[in-house]
Scaffold this motif. Structure first.
Motif, PDB file in Angstrom:
ATOM      1  N   ALA A  92       0.837  -1.205   0.000  1.00  0.00           N
ATOM      2  CA  ALA A  92       0.000   0.000   0.000  1.00  0.00           C
ATOM      3  C   ALA A  92       0.865   1.246   0.000  1.00  0.00           C
ATOM      4  N   LEU A  93       1.982   1.183   0.722  1.00  0.00           N
ATOM      5  CA  LEU A  93       2.900   2.322   0.765  1.00  0.00           C
ATOM      6  C   LEU A  93       3.548   2.544  -0.594  1.00  0.00           C
ATOM      7  N   VAL A  94       3.943   1.445  -1.236  1.00  0.00           N
ATOM      8  CA  VAL A  94       4.574   1.540  -2.556  1.00  0.00           C
ATOM      9  C   VAL A  94       3.591   2.100  -3.573  1.00  0.00           C
ATOM     10  N   SER A  95       2.349   1.615  -3.534  1.00  0.00           N
ATOM     11  CA  SER A  95       1.329   2.079  -4.471  1.00  0.00           C
ATOM     12  C   SER A  95       1.085   3.567  -4.321  1.00  0.00           C
ATOM     13  N   ARG A  96       1.043   4.023  -3.091  1.00  0.00           N
ATOM     14  CA  ARG A  96       0.808   5.449  -2.852  1.00  0.00           C
ATOM     15  C   ARG A  96       1.968   6.285  -3.396  1.00  0.00           C
ATOM     16  N   ALA A  97       3.201   5.813  -3.192  1.00  0.00           N
ATOM     17  CA  ALA A  97       4.363   6.551  -3.675  1.00  0.00           C
ATOM     18  C   ALA A  97       4.409   6.572  -5.200  1.00  0.00           C
ATOM     19  N   GLU A  98       4.070   5.447  -5.825  1.00  0.00           N
ATOM     20  CA  GLU A  98       4.102   5.376  -7.294  1.00  0.00           C
ATOM     21  C   GLU A  98       3.072   6.297  -7.928  1.00  0.00           C
ATOM     22  N   ARG A  99       1.922   6.432  -7.291  1.00  0.00           N
ATOM     23  CA  ARG A  99       0.874   7.282  -7.854  1.00  0.00           C
ATOM     24  C   ARG A  99       1.046   8.749  -7.478  1.00  0.00           C
ATOM     25  N   GLY A 100       1.971   9.020  -6.555  1.00  0.00           N
ATOM     26  CA  GLY A 100       2.199  10.396  -6.140  1.00  0.00           C
ATOM     27  C   GLY A 100       1.023  11.011  -5.410  1.00  0.00           C
ATOM     28  N   LEU A 101       0.268  10.198  -4.680  1.00  0.00           N
ATOM     29  CA  LEU A 101      -0.920  10.682  -3.987  1.00  0.00           C
ATOM     30  C   LEU A 101      -0.561  11.216  -2.601  1.00  0.00           C
ATOM     31  N   ARG A 102      -1.127  12.332  -2.270  1.00  0.00           N
ATOM     32  CA  ARG A 102      -0.981  12.907  -0.934  1.00  0.00           C
ATOM     33  C   ARG A 102      -2.368  12.933  -0.309  1.00  0.00           C
ATOM     34  N   PRO A 103      -2.617  12.115   0.714  1.00  0.00           N
ATOM     35  CA  PRO A 103      -3.973  12.015   1.277  1.00  0.00           C
ATOM     36  C   PRO A 103      -4.554  13.354   1.710  1.00  0.00           C
ATOM     37  N   GLU A 104      -3.730  14.249   2.262  1.00  0.00           N
ATOM     38  CA  GLU A 104      -4.261  15.529   2.730  1.00  0.00           C
ATOM     39  C   GLU A 104      -4.809  16.383   1.577  1.00  0.00           C
ATOM     40  N   GLU A 105      -4.369  16.071   0.343  1.00  0.00           N
ATOM     41  CA  GLU A 105      -4.872  16.812  -0.815  1.00  0.00           C
ATOM     42  C   GLU A 105      -6.189  16.249  -1.326  1.00  0.00           C
ATOM     43  N   ALA A 106      -6.603  15.097  -0.809  1.00  0.00           N
ATOM     44  CA  ALA A 106      -7.797  14.432  -1.339  1.00  0.00           C
ATOM     45  C   ALA A 106      -8.833  14.157  -0.262  1.00  0.00           C
ATOM     46  N   VAL A 107      -8.829  14.919   0.833  1.00  0.00           N
ATOM     47  CA  VAL A 107      -9.822  14.716   1.892  1.00  0.00           C
ATOM     48  C   VAL A 107     -11.211  15.029   1.345  1.00  0.00           C
ATOM     49  N   PRO A 108     -12.160  14.102   1.439  1.00  0.00           N
ATOM     50  CA  PRO A 108     -13.505  14.346   0.899  1.00  0.00           C
ATOM     51  C   PRO A 108     -14.186  15.522   1.590  1.00  0.00           C
ATOM     52  N   GLU A 109     -14.870  16.315   0.817  1.00  0.00           N
ATOM     53  CA  GLU A 109     -15.569  17.475   1.371  1.00  0.00           C
ATOM     54  C   GLU A 109     -16.614  17.054   2.398  1.00  0.00           C
ATOM     55  N   SER A 110     -17.163  15.849   2.234  1.00  0.00           N
ATOM     56  CA  SER A 110     -18.247  15.406   3.116  1.00  0.00           C
ATOM     57  C   SER A 110     -17.802  15.146   4.545  1.00  0.00           C
ATOM     58  N   ILE A 111     -16.495  15.033   4.807  1.00  0.00           N
ATOM     59  CA  ILE A 111     -16.032  14.809   6.183  1.00  0.00           C
ATOM     60  C   ILE A 111     -15.314  16.030   6.744  1.00  0.00           C
ATOM     61  N   VAL A 112     -15.414  17.160   6.043  1.00  0.00           N
ATOM     62  CA  VAL A 112     -14.826  18.411   6.526  1.00  0.00           C
ATOM     63  C   VAL A 112     -15.853  19.142   7.382  1.00  0.00           C
ATOM     64  N   PHE A 113     -15.430  19.640   8.540  1.00  0.00           N
ATOM     65  CA  PHE A 113     -16.321  20.312   9.480  1.00  0.00           C
ATOM     66  C   PHE A 113     -16.198  21.830   9.329  1.00  0.00           C
ATOM     67  N   THR A 114     -17.326  22.462   9.140  1.00  0.00           N
ATOM     68  CA  THR A 114     -17.332  23.925   9.122  1.00  0.00           C
ATOM     69  C   THR A 114     -17.111  24.446  10.552  1.00  0.00           C
ATOM     70  N   GLU A 115     -16.860  25.730  10.657  1.00  0.00           N
ATOM     71  CA  GLU A 115     -16.648  26.314  11.990  1.00  0.00           C
ATOM     72  C   GLU A 115     -17.900  26.152  12.850  1.00  0.00           C
ATOM     73  N   ARG A 116     -19.056  26.313  12.233  1.00  0.00           N
ATOM     74  CA  ARG A 116     -20.294  26.171  12.994  1.00  0.00           C
ATOM     75  C   ARG A 116     -20.493  24.731  13.448  1.00  0.00           C
ATOM     76  N   GLU A 117     -20.194  23.789  12.569  1.00  0.00           N
ATOM     77  CA  GLU A 117     -20.300  22.381  12.950  1.00  0.00           C
ATOM     78  C   GLU A 117     -19.323  22.047  14.065  1.00  0.00           C
ATOM     79  N   HIS A 118     -18.129  22.615  13.994  1.00  0.00           N
ATOM     80  CA  HIS A 118     -17.128  22.367  15.043  1.00  0.00           C
ATOM     81  C   HIS A 118     -17.636  22.887  16.383  1.00  0.00           C
ATOM     82  N   ASP A 119     -18.262  24.064  16.377  1.00  0.00           N
ATOM     83  CA  ASP A 119     -18.816  24.620  17.616  1.00  0.00           C
ATOM     84  C   ASP A 119     -19.940  23.737  18.153  1.00  0.00           C
ATOM     85  N   ARG A 120     -20.829  23.291  17.262  1.00  0.00           N
ATOM     86  CA  ARG A 120     -21.927  22.421  17.699  1.00  0.00           C
ATOM     87  C   ARG A 120     -21.383  21.110  18.249  1.00  0.00           C
ATOM     88  N   LEU A 121     -20.364  20.592  17.610  1.00  0.00           N
ATOM     89  CA  LEU A 121     -19.753  19.340  18.052  1.00  0.00           C
ATOM     90  C   LEU A 121     -19.201  19.473  19.458  1.00  0.00           C
TER      91      LEU A 121
END
Length: 525
Positions: free
Chosen positions: A267-296
């Motif tokens: 899995a590590l080799v595959s990620r390096a070969e594809r040049g993928l950086r997970p932090e660049e591909a975080v799905p929008e659906s799991i990102v918390f807005t400031e208001r959601e963070h406050d409610r949480l």
């Protein structure tokens, strides 16, 4: 490459924890009821489900951590023993988690302070970076805002500098404007290799981390509540500078970096070969807005802790500080008294031959728990319950977070006789297991004593908590007699343990409150 990015950014629609369970809710505010001119409220799954989606996306796609060391059981679990040491491997019957991903996520929920410890290249900084992306910041913003510890880091470098023109023209400090660093206002803050920061700068960092403000040239900047992530390659004295005790004490939770499992090298080799950086591909659906963070954050604080769970925590914590020969006056028979006198509590404990050291868990540590430690335990227990979608804190939630909250707050006494027993010597090295084992021991002692059903001191405290208004003199005298009778019964026992010490002091407190109230009744006629 586009297809691979899409696969990395995919979040399953299937529930992450199917079955009955309270979906963590929060009180509605006016915006929820009547809407907002700024736009509609966030649409999507409940916040606890969104958190679990974020957790599983990180463990499945971002951080290769196939460890499930935070175990939960929903029934009998299979156990296997390996090797000469009979090392036990457990297959948990309930949904379990990797501490290396879970504890930073709980810190995000409570806006606490998390220290990630481990050797270089274990993904500490990458994990912290992902928490910032979950808060809605871009990877570029988080990298620019990350503070890197080094021996030349000054207070001005870290927090901001006064404007040169004002330094020349200002008649007083209040007229000097400070150009504050942008990272101070962010909801997620990262300090990389904090044990390489000079001592003077550590002291300034302490104020920001503990009190949420920074002061320079008579100017004050309020940073607000944030989730803090600090990293260190070695937190046992390593690094360029020794971390000051006050800064270490402000850290809520410590999570050791787990080693890489080489069976997942592909899995590590595959990620390096594809040049993928997970932090660049975080799905929008799991990102918390400031208001959601406050409610949480509000929702986590609202999770209740039942009295039986809180009593077991009281029973555990009550056994740690007591040191029978630590002083003469009853209140001063503590490890703190010995430490303030410059004496190692271990040396004092060696002179105590009356109690069974194998039963008394207080002999395994050289200190007790501070109020700050207990507050962190409560906050992270609530976060754990909310994360699992449960309506209230259970004993399993408290047990899951306790070792990580107390990892650097409760110093071990490695010379305790407990560690000389067969197979117990492993606990000298594995402090997470040591803390969990110690908590399990006190829970068994609590159950054996039947304190859920027979707790006379708890009954007296509950009766007092109902208030004294209108209580007649004869009732006050009756309560005073009951307290004295309880103390008489407790003093008849030949051995004094930590939980009994706490009970005795609680009864003295009640006796004094009733005595003062009785004096007021006489004065008022």
């Amino acid at each position: 490459m586009r297809q691979e990015q899409d696969e990395l950014g995919h979040v399953s629609n299937a529930p992450t924890r199917p079955g009955p369970g309270a979906t963590a809710g929060v009180p509605l505010d006016l915006t929820d009821l009547y809407g907002s001119t700024a736009g509609t409220a966030e649409q999507g799954p409940p916040l606890d489900e969104k958190l679990r989606q974020a957790y599983f996306w990180i463990t499945n796609h971002a951080i290769i951590s196939p460890h499930y060391d935070v175990e939960f059981e929903d029934g009998p679990s299979r156990r296997f023993r390996f090797g000469d040491a009979r090392a036990e491997l457990v297959l948990p019957s309930g949904q379990s988690y990797s501490s290396y991903v879970l504890m930073p996520l709980l810190t995000f929920m409570v806006r606490g302070r998390c220290l990630m410890v481990g050797g270089p290249g274990r993904g500490k900084t990458a994990s912290a970076l992902l928490m910032g992306v979950l808060a809605g910041y871009t990877p570029r913003e988080m990298r620019r805002a990350m503070q890197h510890g080094h021996p030349q880091l000054t207070v001005s470098d870290m927090f901001g500098t006064p404007l040169p023109r004002d330094l020349v023209e200002a008649d007083r400090l209040a007229d000097v404007d400070v150009a504050w660093r942008g990272w101070l206002g962010m909801r997620v803050k990262i300090v990389d290799e904090y044990n390489r920061i000079p001592t003077r700068t550590q002291s300034a960092l302490l104020t920001v981390l503990a009190d949420g403000y920074v002061e320079s040239f008579d100017q004050v900047y309020e940073t607000g509540r944030s989730a803090w992530y600090l990293t260190a390659n070695d937190d046992s004295g390593g690094g360029t500078y020794q971390v000051i005790d006050a800064l270490r004490d402000r850290i809520d939770v410590v999570v050791p970096a787990l080693p890489f499992n080489n069976r997942f090298l592909s899995a590590l080799v595959s990620r390096a070969e594809r040049g993928l950086r997970p932090e660049e591909a975080v799905p929008e659906s799991i990102v918390f807005t400031e208001r959601e963070h406050d409610r949480l954050h509000r929702a986590v604080l609202d999770v209740p802790i039942p009295r039986p769970v809180l009593r077991r925590l009281e029973f555990f914590a009550g056994q740690l500080e007591f040191l029978e020969r630590g002083g003469r006056q009853f209140e001063y028979r503590t490890k703190d008294t010995a430490r303030l006198a410059g004496v190692d509590p271990h040396l004092v404990q060696q002179t105590d031959s009356g109690r069974d050291a194998l039963i008394d868990v207080g002999t395994q540590t050289t200190a007790g728990l501070s109020v700050r430690s207990l507050q962190s335990l409560i906050a992270y227990s609530k976060a754990m319950a909310y994360f699992r979608g449960d309506a209230e804190v259970g004993l399993d939630h408290l047990r899951a977070v306790l070792p990580y909250v107390l990892l650097q707050k409760l110093p071990m006494d490695p010379d305790s006789p407990v560690f000389d027993q067969q197979r117990a010597e492993e606990l000298r090295l594995d402090r997470v297991s040591w803390l969990r084992t110690m908590f399990d021991t006190t829970c068994r002692q609590y159950d054996a004593a039947g304190l859920d059903h027979d707790d006379p001191v708890g009954h007296e405290l509950a009766q007092f908590d109902r208030g004294l208004d209108g209580t007649p003199e004869h009732e006050v005298r009756s309560r005073l007699h009951r307290i004295e009778d309880l103390l008489e019964q407790m003093s008849a026992q030949r051995k004094l343990y930590g939980h009994l010490y706490d009970d005795a002091l609680a009864l003295k407190y009640l006796h004094q409150r009733y005595t003062n109230y009785l004096a007021w009744l006489r004065w008022s006629g």
